[in-house]
Design a protein around this motif. Structure first.
Motif, PDB file in Angstrom:
ATOM      1  N   MET A   1      57.111  49.940  32.005  1.00 58.12           N
ATOM      2  CA  MET A   1      56.840  50.162  33.418  1.00 58.12           C
ATOM      3  C   MET A   1      55.675  51.122  33.623  1.00 58.12           C
ATOM      4  SD  MET A   1      58.472  48.650  35.859  1.00 58.12           S
ATOM      5  CE  MET A   1      58.456  47.055  35.093  1.00 58.12           C
ATOM      6  N   SER A   2      55.543  52.072  32.712  1.00 56.44           N
ATOM      7  CA  SER A   2      54.504  53.082  32.886  1.00 56.44           C
ATOM      8  C   SER A   2      53.117  52.463  32.767  1.00 56.44           C
ATOM      9  CB  SER A   2      54.663  54.210  31.867  1.00 56.44           C
ATOM     10  OG  SER A   2      54.455  53.695  30.559  1.00 56.44           O
ATOM     11  N   SER A   3      53.039  51.276  32.176  1.00 54.10           N
ATOM     12  CA  SER A   3      51.715  50.656  31.989  1.00 54.10           C
ATOM     13  C   SER A   3      51.237  49.962  33.263  1.00 54.10           C
ATOM     14  CB  SER A   3      51.761  49.660  30.825  1.00 54.10           C
ATOM     15  OG  SER A   3      52.487  48.524  31.219  1.00 54.10           O
ATOM     16  N   ARG A   4      52.123  49.835  34.251  1.00 53.87           N
ATOM     17  CA  ARG A   4      51.761  49.117  35.479  1.00 53.87           C
ATOM     18  C   ARG A   4      50.526  49.662  36.196  1.00 53.87           C
ATOM     19  NH1 ARG A   4      54.992  44.946  37.740  1.00 53.87           N
ATOM     20  NH2 ARG A   4      53.918  43.321  36.622  1.00 53.87           N
ATOM     21  N   LEU A   6      48.235  51.536  35.074  1.00 52.44           N
ATOM     22  CA  LEU A   6      47.132  51.398  34.125  1.00 52.44           C
ATOM     23  C   LEU A   6      46.578  49.981  34.194  1.00 52.44           C
ATOM     24  CD1 LEU A   6      46.062  53.536  32.116  1.00 52.44           C
ATOM     25  CD2 LEU A   6      47.235  52.259  30.313  1.00 52.44           C
ATOM     26  N   HIS A   7      47.516  49.041  34.248  1.00 49.47           N
ATOM     27  CA  HIS A   7      47.200  47.635  34.337  1.00 49.47           C
ATOM     28  C   HIS A   7      46.335  47.364  35.557  1.00 49.47           C
ATOM     29  CE1 HIS A   7      48.022  43.286  34.215  1.00 49.47           C
ATOM     30  NE2 HIS A   7      48.322  43.512  32.953  1.00 49.47           N
ATOM     31  N   ARG A   8      46.737  48.011  36.676  1.00 52.10           N
ATOM     32  CA  ARG A   8      46.011  47.788  37.922  1.00 52.10           C
ATOM     33  C   ARG A   8      44.613  48.373  37.872  1.00 52.10           C
ATOM     34  NH1 ARG A   8      50.148  48.809  42.367  1.00 52.10           N
ATOM     35  NH2 ARG A   8      51.417  47.014  41.870  1.00 52.10           N
ATOM     36  N   ILE A   9      44.507  49.543  37.259  1.00 52.47           N
ATOM     37  CA  ILE A   9      43.180  50.166  37.134  1.00 52.47           C
ATOM     38  C   ILE A   9      42.282  49.278  36.277  1.00 52.47           C
ATOM     39  CG2 ILE A   9      41.914  52.152  36.228  1.00 52.47           C
ATOM     40  CD1 ILE A   9      44.415  53.837  36.924  1.00 52.47           C
ATOM     41  N   ALA A  10      42.855  48.783  35.181  1.00 53.91           N
ATOM     42  CA  ALA A  10      42.087  47.900  34.298  1.00 53.91           C
ATOM     43  C   ALA A  10      41.606  46.689  35.075  1.00 53.91           C
ATOM     44  CB  ALA A  10      42.933  47.476  33.113  1.00 53.91           C
TER      45      ALA A  10
ATOM     46  N   LEU B  99      36.124  37.305  32.112  1.00 51.64           N
ATOM     47  CA  LEU B  99      36.370  36.177  33.014  1.00 51.64           C
ATOM     48  C   LEU B  99      37.774  35.618  32.829  1.00 51.64           C
ATOM     49  CD1 LEU B  99      32.985  34.208  32.845  1.00 51.64           C
ATOM     50  CD2 LEU B  99      33.996  35.256  34.873  1.00 51.64           C
ATOM     51  N   ASN B 100      38.264  35.733  31.606  1.00 51.52           N
ATOM     52  CA  ASN B 100      39.594  35.218  31.291  1.00 51.52           C
ATOM     53  C   ASN B 100      40.703  36.028  31.956  1.00 51.52           C
ATOM     54  OD1 ASN B 100      41.255  33.387  29.928  1.00 51.52           O
ATOM     55  ND2 ASN B 100      41.662  34.887  28.319  1.00 51.52           N
ATOM     56  N   GLU B 101      40.355  37.235  32.414  1.00 51.98           N
ATOM     57  CA  GLU B 101      41.368  38.125  32.976  1.00 51.98           C
ATOM     58  C   GLU B 101      41.454  38.053  34.491  1.00 51.98           C
ATOM     59  OE1 GLU B 101      43.450  40.200  31.145  1.00 51.98           O
ATOM     60  OE2 GLU B 101      42.651  39.162  29.394  1.00 51.98           O
ATOM     61  N   VAL B 102      40.517  37.331  35.144  1.00 52.16           N
ATOM     62  CA  VAL B 102      40.520  37.353  36.613  1.00 52.16           C
ATOM     63  C   VAL B 102      41.012  36.030  37.191  1.00 52.16           C
ATOM     64  CG1 VAL B 102      38.651  39.049  36.681  1.00 52.16           C
ATOM     65  CG2 VAL B 102      38.115  36.604  36.798  1.00 52.16           C
ATOM     66  N   LYS B 103      41.296  36.071  38.492  1.00 50.44           N
ATOM     67  CA  LYS B 103      41.836  34.881  39.163  1.00 50.44           C
ATOM     68  C   LYS B 103      40.797  33.759  39.213  1.00 50.44           C
ATOM     69  CE  LYS B 103      45.534  36.661  42.010  1.00 50.44           C
ATOM     70  NZ  LYS B 103      45.213  38.060  42.406  1.00 50.44           N
ATOM     71  N   ASN B 104      41.283  32.529  39.284  1.00 49.86           N
ATOM     72  CA  ASN B 104      40.407  31.361  39.179  1.00 49.86           C
ATOM     73  C   ASN B 104      39.276  31.283  40.193  1.00 49.86           C
ATOM     74  OD1 ASN B 104      40.778  29.880  36.933  1.00 49.86           O
ATOM     75  ND2 ASN B 104      42.596  28.823  37.702  1.00 49.86           N
ATOM     76  N   GLY B 105      39.588  31.598  41.471  1.00 47.22           N
ATOM     77  CA  GLY B 105      38.565  31.494  42.499  1.00 47.22           C
ATOM     78  C   GLY B 105      37.414  32.442  42.225  1.00 47.22           C
ATOM     79  N   PHE B 106      37.743  33.692  41.935  1.00 43.26           N
ATOM     80  CA  PHE B 106      36.731  34.711  41.639  1.00 43.26           C
ATOM     81  C   PHE B 106      35.965  34.332  40.380  1.00 43.26           C
ATOM     82  CE2 PHE B 106      35.496  38.858  39.779  1.00 43.26           C
ATOM     83  CZ  PHE B 106      34.739  39.347  40.834  1.00 43.26           C
ATOM     84  N   LYS B 107      36.708  33.841  39.393  1.00 50.16           N
ATOM     85  CA  LYS B 107      36.098  33.432  38.133  1.00 50.16           C
ATOM     86  C   LYS B 107      35.026  32.371  38.375  1.00 50.16           C
ATOM     87  CE  LYS B 107      37.449  31.057  33.870  1.00 50.16           C
ATOM     88  NZ  LYS B 107      38.580  30.456  33.151  1.00 50.16           N
ATOM     89  N   ARG B 108      35.381  31.367  39.190  1.00 48.16           N
ATOM     90  CA  ARG B 108      34.442  30.278  39.426  1.00 48.16           C
ATOM     91  C   ARG B 108      33.205  30.757  40.182  1.00 48.16           C
ATOM     92  NH1 ARG B 108      37.840  26.398  41.870  1.00 48.16           N
ATOM     93  NH2 ARG B 108      39.386  26.922  40.288  1.00 48.16           N
ATOM     94  N   ILE B 197      56.776  37.629  24.474  1.00 45.51           N
ATOM     95  CA  ILE B 197      58.164  37.844  24.077  1.00 45.51           C
ATOM     96  C   ILE B 197      58.244  38.965  23.039  1.00 45.51           C
ATOM     97  CG2 ILE B 197      60.125  36.796  22.865  1.00 45.51           C
ATOM     98  CD1 ILE B 197      59.203  34.119  24.262  1.00 45.51           C
ATOM     99  N   ASP B 198      57.222  39.007  22.176  1.00 45.05           N
ATOM    100  CA  ASP B 198      57.189  40.075  21.178  1.00 45.05           C
ATOM    101  C   ASP B 198      56.740  41.399  21.769  1.00 45.05           C
ATOM    102  OD1 ASP B 198      58.010  38.281  19.368  1.00 45.05           O
ATOM    103  OD2 ASP B 198      56.066  37.963  18.408  1.00 45.05           O
ATOM    104  N   GLY B 199      56.492  41.418  23.094  1.00 46.91           N
ATOM    105  CA  GLY B 199      56.152  42.676  23.747  1.00 46.91           C
ATOM    106  C   GLY B 199      54.674  43.039  23.690  1.00 46.91           C
ATOM    107  N   ALA B 200      53.822  42.053  23.425  1.00 49.91           N
ATOM    108  CA  ALA B 200      52.397  42.357  23.329  1.00 49.91           C
ATOM    109  C   ALA B 200      51.806  42.585  24.723  1.00 49.91           C
ATOM    110  CB  ALA B 200      51.650  41.218  22.645  1.00 49.91           C
ATOM    111  N   GLY B 201      50.974  43.602  24.865  1.00 51.53           N
ATOM    112  CA  GLY B 201      50.288  43.860  26.125  1.00 51.53           C
ATOM    113  C   GLY B 201      48.992  43.078  26.178  1.00 51.53           C
ATOM    114  N   ARG B 202      48.191  43.398  27.201  1.00 52.98           N
ATOM    115  CA  ARG B 202      46.948  42.675  27.427  1.00 52.98           C
ATOM    116  C   ARG B 202      45.981  42.758  26.229  1.00 52.98           C
ATOM    117  NH1 ARG B 202      44.185  44.119  33.062  1.00 52.98           N
ATOM    118  NH2 ARG B 202      44.502  42.072  33.973  1.00 52.98           N
ATOM    119  N   LEU B 203      45.752  43.988  25.771  1.00 54.71           N
ATOM    120  CA  LEU B 203      44.792  44.171  24.681  1.00 54.71           C
ATOM    121  C   LEU B 203      45.279  43.522  23.392  1.00 54.71           C
ATOM    122  CD1 LEU B 203      43.525  47.812  25.252  1.00 54.71           C
ATOM    123  CD2 LEU B 203      42.206  45.698  25.393  1.00 54.71           C
ATOM    124  N   ARG B 204      46.577  43.689  23.140  1.00 55.31           N
ATOM    125  CA  ARG B 204      47.170  43.084  21.947  1.00 55.31           C
ATOM    126  C   ARG B 204      46.968  41.567  21.951  1.00 55.31           C
ATOM    127  NH1 ARG B 204      49.451  46.257  18.133  1.00 55.31           N
ATOM    128  NH2 ARG B 204      48.153  44.992  16.784  1.00 55.31           N
TER     129      ARG B 204
END
Lengths: 293, 300
Positions: A1-4, A6-10, B99-108, B197-204
């Protein structure tokens, strides 16, 4: 939850970076567009950024009234009307045999290498110039069309696309008694609208944008296509070279800068007009065209 | 047997006939100039032609290689093209990941904008940049607001190569993302789900799924760019450079142009041309071989 948070800033940073990137790509065009509509005094006072100051259309009126500018546009249109259909015809006719299997077309590999080798190695500037000279094309529209009439890159796109068309479709036609000509024109071409549109647009943009052939193959600048004409204009460093007199309408608002800007914009417009179509097709065409089995 | 062979032959004849026009033009206008390269070993004059000009052996090559600015020109070419290739690949990859991280409309919308410069000629872009980058242009106006002294982007030979490099990136990076984006879309979405499912975040996910999934295309793009090492962009340099920045901005192609078509040293210019074509050919052949071995890439 604490990453939320951060996520938004990113997220915010990512959107911002991309927005700045888009602005950087667009800003020079916006500035040039604004200059083309601005009064020369405002440009000299460095007051024009993205919004025109002292709005007027005289730079366009002056440019489009210039016979040499219009003539060069005419030559560009002429090379497109002759060059694009010629290139398309040659490409389609070459791509079809090259897309046949070796069992059907025995010379295929040899031919393919003859075509591809021209991407890998070239005779270079001077011998190419000499050949155009020796074949009598100097100062003719042919010099702008014929030496580059076989676009090997387009042929590769087309042949890869043709190969992706299921063999059964072609074979069915053969059983019905169709030959290669009929199979190409009645089956393959209608099925290839996307990739044909892509290559035709590439060819169009290529012809419109070409300038160097005009510079070297035309002795007289009366024969320059638009981009070659613009090249001589763009590189003109002598700012006093355009002398206006009071017979030119709006002369007190004109300078080399807004006239150059207006002509550059005119040179960009056709590409910008077809760009949406280009964009719709090219990703599809390129992706499909490069599918290999 | 005879009867079944005949229509086959006739149909093959149709195929040969179809390919003939393109082949004939290539033989004249692509292979003709290759034969014309012999003029590098002659003291060529247009009046005497390829058959009448006297032979001089390697003299033209010896003379060109002894020119003091030739080495500089080769170095300029390599420096500019290596920087353009390396920075171009890195930036295109970064932009693709963003570009892969943003919404489709903005991306286009962003895609639509950043592809545009690719389709315009260097004449148009040169006309724009010569103005925008001049001492009174908007870039220096902007720097002035930030309190930075005006920079002579086009007239200072220590800065000019970077002007070339960054304006090239400005034109091409956007379009270069196309191939990376295509690679992205081919990554199996289940891999992302499994990572989540393995708990990976965005960067991971970016590091462990996206980048490995794109690796073959990244390698392919890098390898194919080897073939362009001696192409530092004739159109661009020709449009933007001027005699003040020749020492750092002159590249092989512009050097050949001035030597050959401006000063009419046809044989000398062709000798430089052969030098370039031969090395480029080696690079391209090598790159295709590597692409074939590493990424199973075939042009046709």
């Amino acid at each position: 939850m604490s990453s939320r948070p951060l996520h938004r800033i990113a997220d915010a940073v990512i959107y911002l970076v991309l927005a700045v990137l888009a602005l950087v790509c667009l800003a020079p065009f916006m500035n040039t567009l604004a200059m083309s509509f601005s009064a020369s005094s405002a440009i000299d006072a460095r007051e024009v950024v993205f919004i025109p100051k002292g709005f007027h259309l005289y730079a366009y009126q002056y440019s489009l009234g210039k016979p040499e500018f219009l003539r060069s546009i005419g030559i560009s249109i002429e090379r497109i009307l002759l060059g694009v259909p010629l290139s398309m015809l040659l490409s389609v006719l070459a791509a079809y045999p090259l897309s046949r299997e070796r069992g059907v077309f025995r010379g295929r590999t040899v031919y393919a290498w003859i075509f591809v080798f021209t991407i890998l190695f070239s005779g270079g500037l001077i011998p190419s110039y000499m050949l155009v000279y020796k074949t009598g094309l100097i100062d003719t529209i042919g010099a702008l069309i014929i030496p580059g009439a076989v676009p090997v890159f387009n042929i590769v796109l087309l042949l890869n696309f043709f190969r992706g068309i299921p063999k059964e479709i072609g074979e069915a036609a053969f059983i019905d008694g169709a030959g290669h000509w009929k199979s190409l024109f009645a089956i393959y071409i209608p099925l290839s609208a996307a990739v044909l549109a892509t290559t035709a647009l590439f060819s169009f943009v290529g012809h419109w944008n070409s300038w160097f052939d005009g510079i070297i193959y035309m002795n007289s600048d009366r024969n320059y296509p638009l981009q070659s004409y613009l090249q001589t204009l763009v590189l003109k460093t002598d700012l006093a070279s355009v002398a206006f007199n009071s017979t030119v309408q709006g002369y007190e608002l004109l300078s080399n800068k807004n006239i150059k800007a207006a002509q550059v914009i005119v040179g960009a417009v056709p590409v910008l007009i077809i760009y949406p179509f280009l964009q719709r097709y090219f990703s599809k065409g390129i992706v499909l065209g490069s599918v290999k089995d | 047997m005879k009867e079944s062979k005949r229509p086959r032959n006739r149909s093959a004849a149709a195929l040969h006939l179809m390919i003939l026009p393109a082949l004939a033009l290539l033989l004249v206008y692509s292979y003709g100039p290759m034969l014309g390269l012999v003029m590098a070993f002659q003291d060529f004059t247009p009046a005497q032609g390829w058959f009448g000009s006297p032979w001089v052996g390697m003299d033209n090559f010896k003379y060109v290689f002894s020119l003091p600015n030739f080495k500089q020109v080769v170095w300029n070419t390599l420096f500019i093209s290596i920087m353009e290739i390396a920075l171009g690949q890195i930036l295109a990859l970064v932009v693709t990941l963003l570009l892969n991280e943003v919404k489709n409309g903005f991306k286009r919308t962003v895609q639509t904008i950043i592809y545009i410069p690719h389709f315009l000629s260097w004449i148009i872009l040169g006309g724009i940049l010569l103005e925008v980058l001049s001492l009174s242009g908007i870039v220096n106006m902007f720097l002035h607001r930030l309190g930075i002294e005006p920079i002579s982007f086009l007239g200072d030979s220590s800065i000019f190569p970077w002007t070339l490099i960054f304006s090239h990136l400005w034109k091409e990076v956007g379009f270069a993302t196309i191939i990376f984006l295509a690679a992205l879309s081919s990554i199996n979405p289940q891999l992302y789900e499994a990572a989540e499912i393995d708990g990976a975040g965005r960067l991971r996910k970016m590091w462990n799924v996206t980048l490995p999934g794109m690796a073959p295309i990244i390698i392919l793009a890098a390898v194919l760019s080897i073939g362009n090492l001696l192409n530092a962009g004739f159109d661009q340099v020709f449009t933007l450079y001027n005699p003040v920045v020749y020492d750092t901005g002159d590249i092989i192609d512009t050097f050949v142009y001035r030597l050959g078509l401006v000063q009419s040293h046809y044989s000398l210019a062709t000798a430089v041309g052969i030098f370039k074509s031969t090395i480029s050919f080696t690079f391209v052949a090598l790159s295709y071989y590597l692409a074939y071995r590493l990424a199973d890439y075939r042009i046709f």
